[in-house]
Design an enzyme around this catalytic site. Sequence first.
Site, short mmCIF file in Angstrom:
data_model
loop_
_atom_site.label_atom_id
_atom_site.label_comp_id
_atom_site.label_asym_id
_atom_site.label_seq_id
_atom_site.Cartn_x
_atom_site.Cartn_y
_atom_site.Cartn_z
N LYS A 16 -69.36 16.73 -4.67
CA LYS A 16 -69.46 15.89 -3.45
C LYS A 16 -70.23 16.61 -2.35
O LYS A 16 -71.00 16.00 -1.62
CB LYS A 16 -68.05 15.56 -2.90
CG LYS A 16 -67.19 14.77 -3.85
CD LYS A 16 -65.80 14.58 -3.30
CE LYS A 16 -64.97 15.85 -3.22
NZ LYS A 16 -64.63 16.48 -4.50
N HIS A 41 -65.71 23.14 -1.18
CA HIS A 41 -66.97 22.40 -1.25
C HIS A 41 -68.14 23.39 -1.19
O HIS A 41 -68.22 24.19 -0.27
CB HIS A 41 -67.05 21.41 -0.08
CG HIS A 41 -66.02 20.32 -0.17
ND1 HIS A 41 -65.73 19.45 0.85
CD2 HIS A 41 -65.23 19.95 -1.19
CE1 HIS A 41 -64.80 18.60 0.46
NE2 HIS A 41 -64.47 18.88 -0.77
N THR A 126 -52.71 23.78 -4.91
CA THR A 126 -53.52 24.90 -4.43
C THR A 126 -52.69 25.88 -3.59
O THR A 126 -53.21 26.89 -3.13
CB THR A 126 -54.70 24.38 -3.58
OG1 THR A 126 -54.15 23.63 -2.49
CG2 THR A 126 -55.63 23.48 -4.38
N ARG A 303 -58.95 29.24 -10.05
CA ARG A 303 -58.41 28.93 -11.38
C ARG A 303 -59.52 28.34 -12.24
O ARG A 303 -60.32 27.56 -11.74
CB ARG A 303 -57.28 27.89 -11.27
CG ARG A 303 -56.03 28.43 -10.63
CD ARG A 303 -55.00 27.33 -10.46
NE ARG A 303 -55.36 26.40 -9.41
CZ ARG A 303 -54.68 25.30 -9.13
NH1 ARG A 303 -53.62 24.97 -9.85
NH2 ARG A 303 -55.04 24.51 -8.14
N ARG A 305 -61.37 25.73 -14.45
CA ARG A 305 -61.19 24.28 -14.53
C ARG A 305 -61.01 23.85 -15.97
O ARG A 305 -61.63 24.40 -16.89
CB ARG A 305 -62.42 23.57 -13.95
CG ARG A 305 -62.51 23.75 -12.46
CD ARG A 305 -63.81 23.18 -11.90
NE ARG A 305 -63.88 23.41 -10.46
CZ ARG A 305 -65.01 23.53 -9.79
NH1 ARG A 305 -66.17 23.42 -10.39
NH2 ARG A 305 -65.00 23.74 -8.50
P1 GDP Z 1 -66.94 19.37 -4.61
O1 GDP Z 1 -65.57 19.89 -4.36
O2 GDP Z 1 -66.93 17.98 -5.16
O3 GDP Z 1 -67.85 19.49 -3.44
O4 GDP Z 1 -67.55 20.28 -5.76
P2 GDP Z 1 -67.42 21.89 -5.88
O5 GDP Z 1 -68.31 22.51 -4.88
O6 GDP Z 1 -66.00 22.31 -5.92
O7 GDP Z 1 -67.94 22.12 -7.37
C1 GDP Z 1 -69.18 21.74 -7.79
C2 GDP Z 1 -69.93 22.99 -8.31
O8 GDP Z 1 -71.05 22.56 -9.05
C3 GDP Z 1 -70.48 23.85 -7.21
O9 GDP Z 1 -70.49 25.18 -7.66
C4 GDP Z 1 -71.91 23.34 -7.04
O10 GDP Z 1 -72.81 24.31 -6.51
C5 GDP Z 1 -72.26 23.02 -8.45
N1 GDP Z 1 -73.21 21.91 -8.64
C6 GDP Z 1 -73.37 20.77 -7.92
N2 GDP Z 1 -74.29 19.96 -8.51
C7 GDP Z 1 -74.72 20.62 -9.61
C8 GDP Z 1 -75.62 20.28 -10.67
O11 GDP Z 1 -76.22 19.23 -10.71
N3 GDP Z 1 -75.76 21.20 -11.68
C9 GDP Z 1 -75.09 22.38 -11.69
N4 GDP Z 1 -75.29 23.19 -12.70
N5 GDP Z 1 -74.22 22.72 -10.72
C10 GDP Z 1 -74.04 21.84 -9.71
P1 IMO Z 2 -62.27 19.25 -3.75
O1 IMO Z 2 -62.39 18.61 -2.40
C1 IMO Z 2 -59.98 19.74 -7.44
C2 IMO Z 2 -55.63 19.41 -7.07
C3 IMO Z 2 -54.79 20.66 -7.32
C4 IMO Z 2 -53.52 20.04 -7.85
C5 IMO Z 2 -53.39 18.76 -7.02
C6 IMO Z 2 -52.45 18.91 -5.83
O2 IMO Z 2 -62.90 20.60 -3.85
O3 IMO Z 2 -62.72 18.28 -4.81
P2 IMO Z 2 -52.65 20.12 -3.49
O4 IMO Z 2 -52.86 21.56 -3.13
O5 IMO Z 2 -53.66 19.20 -2.91
O6 IMO Z 2 -51.25 19.67 -3.18
O7 IMO Z 2 -52.78 20.06 -5.08
O8 IMO Z 2 -54.70 18.45 -6.57
N1 IMO Z 2 -56.68 19.57 -6.05
C7 IMO Z 2 -57.98 19.64 -6.33
N2 IMO Z 2 -58.64 19.68 -7.50
N3 IMO Z 2 -60.68 19.73 -6.29
C8 IMO Z 2 -60.04 19.66 -5.10
O9 IMO Z 2 -60.70 19.51 -3.92
C9 IMO Z 2 -58.63 19.66 -5.08
N4 IMO Z 2 -57.70 19.62 -4.09
C10 IMO Z 2 -56.51 19.55 -4.70
O10 IMO Z 2 -55.41 21.52 -8.25
O11 IMO Z 2 -53.71 19.63 -9.19
MG MG Z 3 -64.34 21.48 -4.92
#
Ligand code: GDP
Ligand code: IMO
Ligand code: MG
Length: 441
Positions: A16, A41, A126, A303, A305
């Site tokens: 996102k 993020h 978390t 952790r 995934r």
């Molecule tokens: P969010 O929580 O939805 O914002 O996503 P996260 O940041 O937790 O996890 C997404 C991960 O994938 C991050 O390390 C990003 O830098 C990476 N990422 C995002 N888009 C791409 C993609 O198209 N390809 C790859 N390989 N990594 C990506």
């Molecule tokens: P972003 O915004 C992935 C998961 C936790 C747990 C459940 C409840 O980066 O996508 P909490 O601490 O919210 O009470 O945990 O939700 N969880 C996430 N999993 N991405 C997240 O955020 C998360 N935020 C909470 O692992 O299963």
């Molecule tokens: Mg995330």
Amino acid sequence: MANVIVVGAQFGDEGKAKVTDLLAKNADVVVRYQGGCNAGHTVVVDGETYKFHLIPSGALYQKTCIMGPGMVIDPERFLSEVEALGNLISVDKLRVSTTAHVTMPYHLMIDAAEEDSRGDQKIGTTKRGIGPTYADKCARSGIRVEDLLDEKVLRSKLEWMIPRKNVILERLYNLPPLKVEEVFTQYYEYGKRMAKYVSDTAAIIFNSVGQKKNILFEGAQGTLLDLDHGSYPYVTSSSPTAGGACIGAGIGPTIIDRVIGVSKAYMTRVGEGPFPTEQEGQVGDMLRQIGKAWAEVGVTTGRPRRCGWFDAVLGRYSVRINGLDCLAITKLDVLDEFDEIKVCNAYRDKITGETFKELPSIGASFKNMEPIYETFKGWKTSTSECRSYKDLPVEARKYLDFLADELDVSIAIVSVGPQRDQTIVIEDPIHGPKRVLTRST
Ligand code: GDP
Ligand code: IMO
Ligand code: MG
């Protein structure tokens, strides 16, 4: 002018932040509306990685960034995030809602202790105090950001609250009690340091709408982690779905022009709970390893995934629950090396033998669903240099076309790497055609 919501369409971590960062370029205001520092993020710019937990991911474009009333805020983490990002973002444009709830030390302690006590019923939170903070909000005993700024109010609320929490800490969990004066001193000090950011954020958004500004609402977590619409009880305690944006930001649904869902080209989950397409063997390892090269480890908790194939049944559900206009599919490049790629296009109920293309219920029977897969030939070539839809290998296009057809939603963006430029825009995500509902469940 367009007011747009970006939501996670899976179990969180869909990418996102990358999509929010891309869209933030043309936004005036970026708003987080729920969740807290459970979010992790990641935005990558020119090879540098930036991590956001509370501050909206649009901040690198120096936009007005709002942390709305639906969020829960740990002041210590907020202040250290501001400090860490300090000269990269416009801190003078950062605003925190007066009425957002505050995560207090007892919330952190209770989250951790409750998890440890749950045994095989643990949620895998978390441990950022999210559930207990929202629980106090619903119980009408929460402490809000504005309370941190008022010495008298803060002291009196803590004098009532802390003895009650101490009963839980000491008697239920055998933990040391908290002292009113210590918590007061620490949190009143945080309040003083936060004061310059605190505003009536709903009024800022309302005025921005009046000035025809572009507002981007950034969801945290994902649809299947939604308190009402996710895989309860393995969910977070807020509303990450599109409807949550209106409540959590304090705006009416009539101002929303568009809802964009973000999904990975496969699927991941952190924490406990059903995950029908989870792959525990070689495929899971490969998704994790290839993904790991791109930090496929929970940003917030470190952790690993859980990984699996794309689940189109849950995809259809997300389109429905959020009213998605279009999708951004991320991490297509992670599938580059696979000989074959699977998509769960229907479920079979292990108990009754019935099959479903639409999720029959996200209730207790969800755990009985087993996937029925369609198999696709892998493209076995790198997509990370592709910059247009026609650059993609034919097998990758077939895969994406199948997802768009089956989910009945257009794919506007495909991401082929974490960098800003590793992005394919198929259709204008903001001004493309509105999705017309054609199906029923
Ligand atoms: P969010 O929580 O939805 O914002 O996503 P996260 O940041 O937790 O996890 C997404 C991960 O994938 C991050 O390390 C990003 O830098 C990476 N990422 C995002 N888009 C791409 C993609 O198209 N390809 C790859 N390989 N990594 C990506
Ligand atoms: P972003 O915004 C992935 C998961 C936790 C747990 C459940 C409840 O980066 O996508 P909490 O601490 O919210 O009470 O945990 O939700 N969880 C996430 N999993 N991405 C997240 O955020 C998360 N935020 C909470 O692992 O299963
Ligand atoms: Mg995330």
